[in-house]
Design a protein around this motif. Sequence first.
Motif, PDB file in Angstrom:
ATOM      1  N   PHE A  70       0.890  -1.167   0.000  1.00  0.00           N
ATOM      2  CA  PHE A  70       0.000   0.000   0.000  1.00  0.00           C
ATOM      3  C   PHE A  70       0.920   1.206   0.000  1.00  0.00           C
ATOM      4  N   VAL A  71       0.856   2.009  -1.069  1.00  0.00           N
ATOM      5  CA  VAL A  71       1.875   3.040  -1.303  1.00  0.00           C
ATOM      6  C   VAL A  71       1.280   4.439  -1.189  1.00  0.00           C
ATOM      7  N   VAL A  72       1.856   5.219  -0.293  1.00  0.00           N
ATOM      8  CA  VAL A  72       1.494   6.620  -0.105  1.00  0.00           C
ATOM      9  C   VAL A  72       2.704   7.447  -0.538  1.00  0.00           C
ATOM     10  N   THR A  73       2.505   8.390  -1.443  1.00  0.00           N
ATOM     11  CA  THR A  73       3.627   9.077  -2.078  1.00  0.00           C
ATOM     12  C   THR A  73       3.536  10.583  -1.930  1.00  0.00           C
ATOM     13  N   GLN A  74       4.695  11.202  -1.681  1.00  0.00           N
ATOM     14  CA  GLN A  74       4.822  12.659  -1.828  1.00  0.00           C
ATOM     15  C   GLN A  74       5.831  12.903  -2.938  1.00  0.00           C
ATOM     16  N   LEU A  75       5.423  13.705  -3.928  1.00  0.00           N
ATOM     17  CA  LEU A  75       6.222  13.908  -5.138  1.00  0.00           C
ATOM     18  C   LEU A  75       6.498  15.395  -5.323  1.00  0.00           C
ATOM     19  N   GLY A  76       7.788  15.774  -5.311  1.00  0.00           N
ATOM     20  CA  GLY A  76       8.124  17.178  -5.508  1.00  0.00           C
ATOM     21  C   GLY A  76       9.500  17.506  -4.966  1.00  0.00           C
ATOM     22  N   ARG A  77       9.904  18.744  -5.139  1.00  0.00           N
ATOM     23  CA  ARG A  77      11.205  19.188  -4.661  1.00  0.00           C
ATOM     24  C   ARG A  77      11.304  19.015  -3.149  1.00  0.00           C
ATOM     25  N   ILE A  78      12.482  18.639  -2.678  1.00  0.00           N
ATOM     26  CA  ILE A  78      12.683  18.505  -1.239  1.00  0.00           C
ATOM     27  C   ILE A  78      13.247  19.826  -0.726  1.00  0.00           C
ATOM     28  N   VAL A  79      12.336  20.729  -0.465  1.00  0.00           N
ATOM     29  CA  VAL A  79      12.654  22.066   0.040  1.00  0.00           C
ATOM     30  C   VAL A  79      11.661  22.383   1.150  1.00  0.00           C
ATOM     31  N   PRO A  80      11.991  23.333   2.043  1.00  0.00           N
ATOM     32  CA  PRO A  80      11.137  23.571   3.216  1.00  0.00           C
ATOM     33  C   PRO A  80       9.673  23.853   2.905  1.00  0.00           C
ATOM     34  N   ILE A  81       9.383  24.579   1.815  1.00  0.00           N
ATOM     35  CA  ILE A  81       7.993  24.928   1.551  1.00  0.00           C
ATOM     36  C   ILE A  81       7.136  23.707   1.219  1.00  0.00           C
ATOM     37  N   LYS A  82       7.779  22.590   0.846  1.00  0.00           N
ATOM     38  CA  LYS A  82       7.021  21.389   0.489  1.00  0.00           C
ATOM     39  C   LYS A  82       6.597  20.569   1.708  1.00  0.00           C
ATOM     40  N   GLY A  83       7.099  20.933   2.898  1.00  0.00           N
ATOM     41  CA  GLY A  83       6.614  20.306   4.126  1.00  0.00           C
ATOM     42  C   GLY A  83       6.881  18.821   4.234  1.00  0.00           C
ATOM     43  N   VAL A  84       8.056  18.379   3.812  1.00  0.00           N
ATOM     44  CA  VAL A  84       8.371  16.948   3.872  1.00  0.00           C
ATOM     45  C   VAL A  84       8.290  16.435   5.304  1.00  0.00           C
ATOM     46  N   GLU A  85       8.619  17.277   6.276  1.00  0.00           N
ATOM     47  CA  GLU A  85       8.556  16.857   7.677  1.00  0.00           C
ATOM     48  C   GLU A  85       7.141  16.476   8.083  1.00  0.00           C
ATOM     49  N   TRP A  86       6.140  17.110   7.471  1.00  0.00           N
ATOM     50  CA  TRP A  86       4.752  16.775   7.786  1.00  0.00           C
ATOM     51  C   TRP A  86       4.353  15.450   7.152  1.00  0.00           C
ATOM     52  N   PHE A  87       4.922  15.140   6.011  1.00  0.00           N
ATOM     53  CA  PHE A  87       4.693  13.823   5.413  1.00  0.00           C
ATOM     54  C   PHE A  87       5.301  12.739   6.289  1.00  0.00           C
ATOM     55  N   ILE A  88       6.487  12.987   6.813  1.00  0.00           N
ATOM     56  CA  ILE A  88       7.132  12.028   7.719  1.00  0.00           C
ATOM     57  C   ILE A  88       6.273  11.845   8.969  1.00  0.00           C
ATOM     58  N   ALA A  89       5.760  12.951   9.506  1.00  0.00           N
ATOM     59  CA  ALA A  89       4.900  12.864  10.688  1.00  0.00           C
ATOM     60  C   ALA A  89       3.626  12.084  10.393  1.00  0.00           C
ATOM     61  N   LEU A  90       3.084  12.242   9.198  1.00  0.00           N
ATOM     62  CA  LEU A  90       1.893  11.486   8.798  1.00  0.00           C
ATOM     63  C   LEU A  90       2.190   9.992   8.789  1.00  0.00           C
ATOM     64  N   ALA A  91       3.310   9.613   8.209  1.00  0.00           N
ATOM     65  CA  ALA A  91       3.685   8.197   8.180  1.00  0.00           C
ATOM     66  C   ALA A  91       3.823   7.642   9.594  1.00  0.00           C
ATOM     67  N   GLU A  92       4.459   8.408  10.458  1.00  0.00           N
ATOM     68  CA  GLU A  92       4.651   7.945  11.841  1.00  0.00           C
ATOM     69  C   GLU A  92       3.319   7.788  12.559  1.00  0.00           C
ATOM     70  N   ALA A  93       2.399   8.716  12.334  1.00  0.00           N
ATOM     71  CA  ALA A  93       1.085   8.633  12.976  1.00  0.00           C
ATOM     72  C   ALA A  93       0.309   7.419  12.484  1.00  0.00           C
ATOM     73  N   PHE A  94       0.401   7.136  11.188  1.00  0.00           N
ATOM     74  CA  PHE A  94      -0.287   5.965  10.636  1.00  0.00           C
ATOM     75  C   PHE A  94       0.310   4.675  11.182  1.00  0.00           C
ATOM     76  N   VAL A  95       1.617   4.565  11.146  1.00  0.00           N
ATOM     77  CA  VAL A  95       2.282   3.335  11.597  1.00  0.00           C
ATOM     78  C   VAL A  95       2.010   3.090  13.078  1.00  0.00           C
ATOM     79  N   ALA A  96       1.938   4.165  13.879  1.00  0.00           N
ATOM     80  CA  ALA A  96       1.712   4.029  15.313  1.00  0.00           C
ATOM     81  C   ALA A  96       0.362   3.396  15.625  1.00  0.00           C
ATOM     82  N   ARG A  97      -0.548   3.423  14.683  1.00  0.00           N
ATOM     83  CA  ARG A  97      -1.880   2.845  14.909  1.00  0.00           C
ATOM     84  C   ARG A  97      -1.865   1.321  14.850  1.00  0.00           C
ATOM     85  N   ARG A  98      -0.841   0.759  14.272  1.00  0.00           N
ATOM     86  CA  ARG A  98      -0.672  -0.706  14.213  1.00  0.00           C
ATOM     87  C   ARG A  98      -1.911  -1.409  13.683  1.00  0.00           C
ATOM     88  N   LEU A  99      -2.429  -0.917  12.585  1.00  0.00           N
ATOM     89  CA  LEU A  99      -3.589  -1.558  11.976  1.00  0.00           C
ATOM     90  C   LEU A  99      -3.211  -2.929  11.431  1.00  0.00           C
TER      91      LEU A  99
END
Length: 275
Positions: free
Chosen positions: A77-106
């Motif tokens: 099951f693939v969740v993707t963020q596609l774009g430049r790795i620069v601060p305005i793209k909010g990659v840290e929020w994508f990382i936080a999203l992944a961590e929140a999902f994984v923490a649910r242990r579905l």
Amino acid sequence: VHELEFRPRMVFRVLCCLCRLLADRIVCVSGGVRSLFGRSSKAVLIYNGIDVEWFSPDRALARGNALHLLGLSPESFVVTQLGRIVPIKGVEWFIALAEAFVARRLPGSGRARFVVVGGQIAGHEEYFQDMRHRMESSPARGHFIYVPAVEDPRVILTATDVLVQSSVIAESFGLSLVEAMATGRPVLASPKGGPGEIVRDGIDGYLIPPHEVERRADVIARLFGDRVLIERLGANGRERVRGTFSVDRMVREFGDLYRSMCTSGGDAGAKACSR
């Protein structure tokens, strides 16, 4: 005009004023961009367009083949963020999203993969390295995959179940969102700027600010357990792009604009017809 937020802000305001003074028409890629020019009759809205058929699922690789090229199993099951790795793209929020999902242990969530696609940009090397380190040291590190910038995004999009946009500014448009929707993939984006005009919340994707991590994780969890919902959102998105964001529509609207300038008379019409 392709920008909605620009730094330094004063320079941006000056550029907008010059456009109003010197341009015959100002073509804006979204309603948000058009609003920068107030009530000026010179500002017209023409959305960016893509070749919808180029992104047709019928022309893309089979999803299993696309997953194989990324080193992923058919069950992923693939969740993707596609774009430049620069601060305005909010990659840290994508990382936080992944961590929140994984923490649910579905049940079955071990097959979830969060793919970050993008290259290192000059002037933002420190941010790039920081994001790579955060993925490698994250509690969800086994779920992350990094892919360098790609010329043709179709393999990535074909392998993707959900495309996420995490920008922390109001983007002027959202080309990767349109490309994902044309591929038949639901999207999760910020409601600010162009994405809020592209995505119909609950119809072809979801509009949730990047910092609302738990709400975004709720959406990913729901999609993870509902393949029918993924297919319905994806089909709606593809029809949305076909009707509103096709290159044929964009060319037609530019043609209409040029013809209207030719027939309107005055300096603008003379200039347009002489070119």
